[in-house]
Structure formats: C-alpha cells, structure tokens
Design a protein around this motif. Sequence first.
Motif, short mmCIF file in Angstrom:
data_model
loop_
_atom_site.label_atom_id
_atom_site.label_comp_id
_atom_site.label_asym_id
_atom_site.label_seq_id
_atom_site.Cartn_x
_atom_site.Cartn_y
_atom_site.Cartn_z
N PRO A 1 0.83 -1.21 0.00
CA PRO A 1 0.00 0.00 0.00
C PRO A 1 0.86 1.26 0.00
N LEU A 2 0.32 2.31 -0.60
CA LEU A 2 1.06 3.57 -0.68
C LEU A 2 1.35 4.13 0.70
N MET A 3 0.52 3.83 1.68
CA MET A 3 0.74 4.33 3.03
C MET A 3 2.01 3.75 3.65
N GLU A 4 2.59 2.72 3.01
CA GLU A 4 3.85 2.16 3.49
C GLU A 4 5.04 2.83 2.82
N GLY B 1 11.45 8.48 4.64
CA GLY B 1 12.62 9.33 4.52
C GLY B 1 12.34 10.58 3.70
N TRP B 2 11.24 10.58 2.93
CA TRP B 2 10.89 11.80 2.18
C TRP B 2 10.39 12.89 3.13
N GLY B 3 10.03 12.52 4.34
CA GLY B 3 9.52 13.52 5.27
C GLY B 3 8.08 13.89 5.04
N ILE B 4 7.29 13.03 4.39
CA ILE B 4 5.89 13.30 4.11
C ILE B 4 5.04 12.78 5.26
N PRO B 5 4.27 13.63 5.93
CA PRO B 5 3.40 13.14 7.01
C PRO B 5 2.44 12.08 6.49
N ARG B 6 2.24 11.07 7.28
CA ARG B 6 1.39 9.93 6.86
C ARG B 6 -0.01 10.37 6.46
N LEU C 1 5.74 21.51 2.52
CA LEU C 1 5.48 20.11 2.17
C LEU C 1 5.91 19.81 0.73
N ALA C 2 5.85 20.81 -0.15
CA ALA C 2 6.14 20.60 -1.57
C ALA C 2 7.54 20.02 -1.81
N PRO C 3 8.60 20.50 -1.12
CA PRO C 3 9.92 19.88 -1.35
C PRO C 3 9.99 18.43 -0.92
N CYS C 4 9.13 18.00 -0.02
CA CYS C 4 9.10 16.59 0.39
C CYS C 4 8.36 15.75 -0.64
N ILE C 5 7.18 16.22 -1.06
CA ILE C 5 6.39 15.50 -2.06
C ILE C 5 7.17 15.37 -3.36
N PHE C 6 7.83 16.48 -3.76
CA PHE C 6 8.55 16.50 -5.04
C PHE C 6 10.06 16.50 -4.80
N ASN C 7 10.51 15.68 -3.87
CA ASN C 7 11.94 15.54 -3.59
C ASN C 7 12.71 15.23 -4.88
#
Length: 366
Positions: A92-95, A99-104, A141-147
């Motif tokens: 699942p994507l929730m796993e 390390g990207w730093g994206i809150p669950r 949050l954007a730098p984490c999502i689009f690392n």
Amino acid sequence: MPTLTKRELLAQSLARQHLLRRADRLRVASDLCGLQAQFSTGPREALRIRARDFAEDGWTAGLVKIWSHRGTIHVVPAAELGLLSVRGNTGPLMEAWYGWGIPRDKIERWADFILEQVAAGVGERGELKRACLAAGMEPDLAPCIFNGWGGLPKEMCDRGLLVYEAGAAKRFSLPPDEPAWMPRDEARAAFVRRYFEHFGPATVADCAAFLGYKPGEVSELARRAALPLREISCDGVTLFYLGDLDPRARVPGCVYLAGFDQLVLGYRDRARFAHPEDLPHVTNRAGIVFSIVLYRGRACARWKRAGARLVVTEFRPLSQTARDAIAARGRRLFAGEKVRVEFQTEADLPAPRPFSPDTLPSALRG
C-alpha cells in the motif's frame, strides 16, 4: 569444458545483445532487462543501434520509463510492469518510505490529487508541483512530495500508479494497463533467466553485480527455477549461459554503443571489450558510462551527437583506416540526417572546471 577466446566471447555478447542482427524494439528492451536512462537520450540511441523498427518519431510506442530492478530509471515495455515486483515495492502507498519527510496523513490526499492531474493531462513535474501549491499544498510540504530523488511520484511509480513517458521529456502518465504483479522471487528468477540468455556467457558475480543481488542469491534463484545453465571457459574462468551460442557470430569492424549501454553495464570484468588502461575513458569516477565506439572489438573512442555533427573523441590517435570505418558506421547509423563526422583527441577537450560547491543543488551544499 569447451573454451572461448576473449574475441569469441565478445562476439557472442554482441550477438545476444542484438548488436549484430537487429530485433524489434520491444524485444530489445525486454531481452536487455530494460534500457538504463540516466541519459534521457540513452534508450533512444540504444534502440537506434539495435532495433529494426526504430523511428525517430515513434520509438517510444509501447514503452514507459520507470525505476526498475536496479533501482535506477529504465525504459521498459509497458506490458512488463508486473516484473517490477522484483523490488518488493508493491505494498500500500501508506507504506511509503518516510525518509521523504511526508506526514502519513498527507500521502493519500496528494496522491489522489496527482493522479487526477495526470489523468487530465498535467504530466510535467513542475506543472504538478504548481498545481498542488495552487490547490493548497503547504509550501514546506512541496519539497518533500517532489523531492529531487523521487518523492511521492516515485513511490506511486513503484506501485504501478504512475509511469514516466519514455521519451526525453520528463512527463508522468497513467500506465496503459494495471500491472499484473508477479511474486517477488518469481520476478527475480525471471531477471536471472534473461541475464544468462542475453548477457551470458558470464560469471555469477557478473550477474549479481548487474541485478543488484548477492552471488549466493543468483545461484539459489537459478537452482530453484531449474535453469538449465551451460558452462564454458574463457582464460580459465568458468562462465554460464542459457540457450545455444551463435556459431556465425563474428566481431565486426565497428560498433557504436549508447550511453549507459547494457553491454558495458552487464559485466564486472569489462576485459571482453576494453583494455584496462582505457576503462577511465569508458566510465568515470562519478559513475557516468559514456557513449563509446568499439573498433575491431576494443573500446577506442567516445562519441556524441551535436546538432549536425557527430563528434568522435579518440582515446589516443587512431589510424586513418580506423577513422574511415568509424565515420562510415556513424553515417549509416544516422542515415538520412547528413551528419558530419568530426574527430578529436582527449587533448583537444577543454580543461575541466575546478570544483565549486556553488555548482551543487542547494539541497546538497550543506
């Protein structure tokens, strides 16, 4: 045990990797376990060299770009996405790797939004980032999502929700079909089989280095899959392969190889096509694998397309006979485009610029 000379070994490698007789694009990409795409033009040139149905404006049909079995970007047949379960990333994507730093609690919302945007035709990474910010994504949050190393889009690609388009443009799209995931060990064994079919004869260590497995894992996967490996010797080293060797295989006068070509990546010991002193010209300390030319079975030059010019950089001065053969092969490779072949030596290249941290991405300067 039968034996091969190094030249005979290279001839078999060239034949099995479709460098002596061309094959269809999708078969080439499949047989070679994908085409590595660190250079966005690498897969295109690998197919230009190998595929009988290559067309400048249609070579991407049926292909997608994805993080593949080696953990690096590859162009692969879209129909074979299910093989990527080899990396064990089908949960699942929730796993997702945190390390990207994206809150669950942010993952599903923005994954759904990205899928909606891609389905609507917004596929370029920068476009997606701007659309997310306009939809209320927090700026931090954007730098984490689009690392820059992948982020959430990479996690989505690993799970077959997204793919990159196969061309040079960095655009996401939806997979043409939902991947038919294979059991992980079955997929791993499939890659071992393909390796020994199309990279063999080779050692177990060669296979392990290419696939990213341990040598013991390669041997165990081959045993459990009951692969009928054959043995042959070269310079006292035992090599393994599947299928029959080609009795007609001969090393041609000249062969062009793409950047990050599978022939170069496929072996720990590159003695089959390069002298030890020339290896720094083939791949540098940063891990870049250059586009090279083989003349009479030995790596002798790098090549690069620059507009209407095909620039060949010799490792050391070549004879006029070698230059004529390399130029003729280059013109055939780009038939109809009227390329002008130019030769230079390493001494003609500009001196490298001194290293400065200012040239690094901001995320690495610290």
